[in-house]
Design a protein around this motif. Structure first.
Motif, PDB file in Angstrom:
ATOM      1  N   GLU A 168     -21.556  23.314 -34.058  1.00 32.77           N
ATOM      2  CA  GLU A 168     -21.583  23.045 -32.619  1.00 32.77           C
ATOM      3  C   GLU A 168     -23.001  22.943 -32.058  1.00 32.77           C
ATOM      4  O   GLU A 168     -23.414  21.903 -31.571  1.00 32.77           O
ATOM      5  N   SER A 169     -23.740  24.034 -32.170  1.00 34.16           N
ATOM      6  CA  SER A 169     -25.036  24.091 -31.486  1.00 34.16           C
ATOM      7  C   SER A 169     -26.218  23.790 -32.398  1.00 34.16           C
ATOM      8  O   SER A 169     -27.353  23.772 -31.948  1.00 34.16           O
ATOM      9  N   ILE A 170     -25.965  23.548 -33.675  1.00 33.72           N
ATOM     10  CA  ILE A 170     -27.058  23.225 -34.593  1.00 33.72           C
ATOM     11  C   ILE A 170     -26.907  21.783 -35.040  1.00 33.72           C
ATOM     12  O   ILE A 170     -26.118  21.460 -35.933  1.00 33.72           O
ATOM     13  N   THR A 171     -27.681  20.916 -34.408  1.00 30.63           N
ATOM     14  CA  THR A 171     -27.618  19.489 -34.694  1.00 30.63           C
ATOM     15  C   THR A 171     -29.037  18.954 -34.787  1.00 30.63           C
ATOM     16  O   THR A 171     -29.990  19.666 -34.428  1.00 30.63           O
ATOM     17  N   PRO A 172     -29.204  17.735 -35.282  1.00 33.04           N
ATOM     18  CA  PRO A 172     -30.562  17.158 -35.349  1.00 33.04           C
ATOM     19  C   PRO A 172     -31.286  17.199 -34.004  1.00 33.04           C
ATOM     20  O   PRO A 172     -32.514  17.243 -33.963  1.00 33.04           O
ATOM     21  N   GLU A 173     -30.521  17.212 -32.904  1.00 32.65           N
ATOM     22  CA  GLU A 173     -31.159  17.240 -31.583  1.00 32.65           C
ATOM     23  C   GLU A 173     -31.633  18.638 -31.210  1.00 32.65           C
ATOM     24  O   GLU A 173     -32.666  18.814 -30.562  1.00 32.65           O
ATOM     25  N   THR A 174     -30.868  19.662 -31.598  1.00 32.95           N
ATOM     26  CA  THR A 174     -31.181  21.023 -31.160  1.00 32.95           C
ATOM     27  C   THR A 174     -32.121  21.753 -32.113  1.00 32.95           C
ATOM     28  O   THR A 174     -32.766  22.730 -31.720  1.00 32.95           O
ATOM     29  N   VAL A 175     -32.201  21.285 -33.349  1.00 31.27           N
ATOM     30  CA  VAL A 175     -33.011  21.999 -34.350  1.00 31.27           C
ATOM     31  C   VAL A 175     -34.482  22.120 -33.959  1.00 31.27           C
ATOM     32  O   VAL A 175     -35.064  23.195 -34.108  1.00 31.27           O
ATOM     33  N   PRO A 176     -35.109  21.044 -33.448  1.00 34.16           N
ATOM     34  CA  PRO A 176     -36.532  21.185 -33.066  1.00 34.16           C
ATOM     35  C   PRO A 176     -36.751  22.322 -32.068  1.00 34.16           C
ATOM     36  O   PRO A 176     -37.727  23.066 -32.170  1.00 34.16           O
ATOM     37  N   GLY A 177     -35.844  22.454 -31.094  1.00 39.77           N
ATOM     38  CA  GLY A 177     -35.974  23.542 -30.134  1.00 39.77           C
ATOM     39  C   GLY A 177     -35.863  24.899 -30.796  1.00 39.77           C
ATOM     40  O   GLY A 177     -36.629  25.823 -30.490  1.00 39.77           O
ATOM     41  N   LEU A 178     -34.935  25.023 -31.705  1.00 42.09           N
ATOM     42  CA  LEU A 178     -34.780  26.288 -32.438  1.00 42.09           C
ATOM     43  C   LEU A 178     -36.027  26.581 -33.257  1.00 42.09           C
ATOM     44  O   LEU A 178     -36.544  27.707 -33.245  1.00 42.09           O
ATOM     45  N   PHE A 179     -36.540  25.558 -33.953  1.00 45.19           N
ATOM     46  CA  PHE A 179     -37.772  25.716 -34.725  1.00 45.19           C
ATOM     47  C   PHE A 179     -38.900  26.223 -33.827  1.00 45.19           C
ATOM     48  O   PHE A 179     -39.649  27.122 -34.197  1.00 45.19           O
ATOM     49  N   GLY A 180     -39.005  25.648 -32.652  1.00 40.97           N
ATOM     50  CA  GLY A 180     -40.076  26.041 -31.738  1.00 40.97           C
ATOM     51  C   GLY A 180     -39.983  27.504 -31.354  1.00 40.97           C
ATOM     52  O   GLY A 180     -40.995  28.215 -31.349  1.00 40.97           O
ATOM     53  N   MET A 181     -38.779  27.958 -31.059  1.00 42.53           N
ATOM     54  CA  MET A 181     -38.610  29.354 -30.673  1.00 42.53           C
ATOM     55  C   MET A 181     -38.933  30.298 -31.831  1.00 42.53           C
ATOM     56  O   MET A 181     -39.616  31.310 -31.654  1.00 42.53           O
ATOM     57  N   LEU A 182     -38.446  29.944 -33.017  1.00 39.13           N
ATOM     58  CA  LEU A 182     -38.716  30.793 -34.182  1.00 39.13           C
ATOM     59  C   LEU A 182     -40.207  30.812 -34.508  1.00 39.13           C
ATOM     60  O   LEU A 182     -40.768  31.860 -34.838  1.00 39.13           O
ATOM     61  N   ASP A 183     -40.842  29.645 -34.378  1.00 39.13           N
ATOM     62  CA  ASP A 183     -42.282  29.585 -34.638  1.00 39.13           C
ATOM     63  C   ASP A 183     -43.046  30.448 -33.636  1.00 39.13           C
ATOM     64  O   ASP A 183     -44.017  31.123 -33.995  1.00 39.13           O
ATOM     65  N   ASP A 184     -42.609  30.419 -32.387  1.00 44.13           N
ATOM     66  CA  ASP A 184     -43.256  31.257 -31.372  1.00 44.13           C
ATOM     67  C   ASP A 184     -43.140  32.737 -31.725  1.00 44.13           C
ATOM     68  O   ASP A 184     -44.106  33.506 -31.626  1.00 44.13           O
ATOM     69  N   ILE A 185     -41.940  33.147 -32.118  1.00 43.85           N
ATOM     70  CA  ILE A 185     -41.735  34.542 -32.514  1.00 43.85           C
ATOM     71  C   ILE A 185     -42.653  34.900 -33.674  1.00 43.85           C
ATOM     72  O   ILE A 185     -43.336  35.929 -33.661  1.00 43.85           O
ATOM     73  N   ILE A 186     -42.658  34.021 -34.677  1.00 40.62           N
ATOM     74  CA  ILE A 186     -43.460  34.286 -35.873  1.00 40.62           C
ATOM     75  C   ILE A 186     -44.941  34.380 -35.526  1.00 40.62           C
ATOM     76  O   ILE A 186     -45.628  35.322 -35.943  1.00 40.62           O
ATOM     77  N   ASN A 187     -45.440  33.419 -34.746  1.00 42.41           N
ATOM     78  CA  ASN A 187     -46.866  33.432 -34.395  1.00 42.41           C
ATOM     79  C   ASN A 187     -47.217  34.646 -33.554  1.00 42.41           C
ATOM     80  O   ASN A 187     -48.241  35.301 -33.776  1.00 42.41           O
ATOM     81  N   GLN A 188     -46.359  34.928 -32.594  1.00 39.63           N
ATOM     82  CA  GLN A 188     -46.552  36.081 -31.713  1.00 39.63           C
ATOM     83  C   GLN A 188     -46.725  37.370 -32.528  1.00 39.63           C
ATOM     84  O   GLN A 188     -47.670  38.136 -32.340  1.00 39.63           O
ATOM     85  N   LEU A 189     -45.795  37.604 -33.453  1.00 38.14           N
ATOM     86  CA  LEU A 189     -45.811  38.843 -34.228  1.00 38.14           C
ATOM     87  C   LEU A 189     -46.923  38.844 -35.252  1.00 38.14           C
ATOM     88  O   LEU A 189     -47.507  39.886 -35.558  1.00 38.14           O
ATOM     89  N   ASN A 190     -47.236  37.667 -35.762  1.00 41.45           N
ATOM     90  CA  ASN A 190     -48.299  37.563 -36.744  1.00 41.45           C
ATOM     91  C   ASN A 190     -49.651  37.841 -36.097  1.00 41.45           C
ATOM     92  O   ASN A 190     -50.484  38.562 -36.649  1.00 41.45           O
ATOM     93  N   ASP A 191     -49.874  37.291 -34.905  1.00 41.17           N
ATOM     94  CA  ASP A 191     -51.109  37.560 -34.156  1.00 41.17           C
ATOM     95  C   ASP A 191     -51.221  39.051 -33.880  1.00 41.17           C
ATOM     96  O   ASP A 191     -52.251  39.670 -34.128  1.00 41.17           O
ATOM     97  N   LYS A 192     -50.135  39.625 -33.363  1.00 39.66           N
ATOM     98  CA  LYS A 192     -50.131  41.041 -33.007  1.00 39.66           C
ATOM     99  C   LYS A 192     -50.483  41.897 -34.215  1.00 39.66           C
ATOM    100  O   LYS A 192     -51.218  42.866 -34.118  1.00 39.66           O
ATOM    101  N   HIS A 193     -49.942  41.505 -35.362  1.00 44.94           N
ATOM    102  CA  HIS A 193     -50.158  42.268 -36.593  1.00 44.94           C
ATOM    103  C   HIS A 193     -51.628  42.238 -37.000  1.00 44.94           C
ATOM    104  O   HIS A 193     -52.198  43.243 -37.411  1.00 44.94           O
ATOM    105  N   LYS A 194     -52.239  41.055 -36.859  1.00 44.44           N
ATOM    106  CA  LYS A 194     -53.641  40.931 -37.252  1.00 44.44           C
ATOM    107  C   LYS A 194     -54.557  41.682 -36.291  1.00 44.44           C
ATOM    108  O   LYS A 194     -55.594  42.203 -36.682  1.00 44.44           O
ATOM    109  N   THR A 195     -54.163  41.741 -35.007  1.00 43.98           N
ATOM    110  CA  THR A 195     -54.965  42.435 -34.006  1.00 43.98           C
ATOM    111  C   THR A 195     -54.997  43.931 -34.293  1.00 43.98           C
ATOM    112  O   THR A 195     -56.047  44.564 -34.250  1.00 43.98           O
ATOM    113  N   ASN A 196     -53.830  44.485 -34.568  1.00 44.67           N
ATOM    114  CA  ASN A 196     -53.743  45.957 -34.747  1.00 44.67           C
ATOM    115  C   ASN A 196     -54.356  46.435 -36.074  1.00 44.67           C
ATOM    116  O   ASN A 196     -54.620  45.681 -36.944  1.00 44.67           O
TER     117      ASN A 196
END
Lengths: 150, 150
Positions: free
Chosen positions: B122-150
């Motif tokens: 239903e909600s995972i289609t070629p149209e919606t995947v880029p948006g999902l990728f973006g959110m996951l990438d944001d989470i990953i970058n956010q936590l990765n940055d935080k990890h390197k800072t601490n």
DNA sequence: TATATTTGTATCGCGAACGATATAAATAAT
DNA sequence: ATTATTTATATCGTTCGCGATACAAATATA
């Protein structure tokens, strides 16, 4: 090659990485109380409803009993819960929180908020989270159905 | 309690479950060739660029070398790759695919498509995947940055 | 040059995940 | 009632993931 093997195109790698990194964010908050992330999940299940058989806990977490049993044994050894044979069904092991297990809920009160705020960013906000939850739930249900069918 | 500990409100639990279930979807396709999912990830890194030091592979996968080293040793034992001391820097171990390791790319050609179609819903289609990728990438970058800072 | 620090990799130990298998209790079939 | 099947849990072996630590090679500093 046509990019189908590019890491940057992989959904699973993103989920796998995001999962690991958030679990790492939980780590300092949980290890302070001698807990791991999967143990914290078990606690959430039992806080919702105490005194459940192993199977119900496993189903709720979508894990196999051969993963959950050792996990519960370690938590029992820590005095967090007890495992006693079921009365009406002697095959079941009923898992109950100890006073210590209940008490952890108070001590961990600030954990969800702390991790939640660590994850907040550009595209992860109170407005966008429901949409993300929906997509992840769809993936989970989809694969879970498929698994039961086969 | 106010719902902050409800499993259904947890982002991490969803990521953790979705990650496990997709990895399980890969399992039959990979084990057929004697591979695990993390080993498949290593292959994707090396197919993109062969002859990398351990550290570069670990960084690409956002894993620690103490996870990657044993993984690479198992793959070396399977004849998938070789590990040789670096020439200009004797501390490095340069990892190279063998003919077998290269050959696996052809044999696994249909895997991405197979898993991809298993996830489609239903909600995972070629149209919606880029948006999902973006959110996951944001989470990953956010936590990765935080990890390197601490 | 001698010493200190950093860097790249590896070792160790423990806690998951999970496929395969085993065992006992409960239920169904004969 | 016996036997067969299913169900609930547990055991075993292998592979990750990762914190802590070790060690040698490279680099920086004195």
């Amino acid at each position: 090659m046509d990019g189908r093997f590019k890491l940057d195109n992989q959904l699973c790698f993103r989920l796998y990485t995001a999962s690991r990194l958030i679990t790492q964010a939980y780590h300092p908050l949980l290890s302070e109380h001698g807990l791991t992330y999967p143990q914290y999940l078990v606690l959430m299940v039992l806080w919702e409803k105490d005194a459940q058989p192993v199977n119900d806990i496993a189903k709720r977490l979508m894990l196999e009993t051969n993963t959950v049993t050792p996990l519960l044994k370690r938590m029992e050894a820590e005095g967090i819960l007890t495992r006693v044979k079921g009365e009406k069904d002697a095959r079941q092991m009923i898992v109950r929180l100890t006073r210590k297990g209940h008490g952890l809920q108070t001590k961990l009160m600030n954990v969800p908020e702390a991790v939640g705020s660590a994850v907040l960013c550009e595209s992860i906000t109170p407005e966008t989270v429901p949409g993300l939850f929906g997509m992840l739930d769809d993936i989970i249900n989809q694969l879970n159905d498929k698994h039961k069918t086969n």
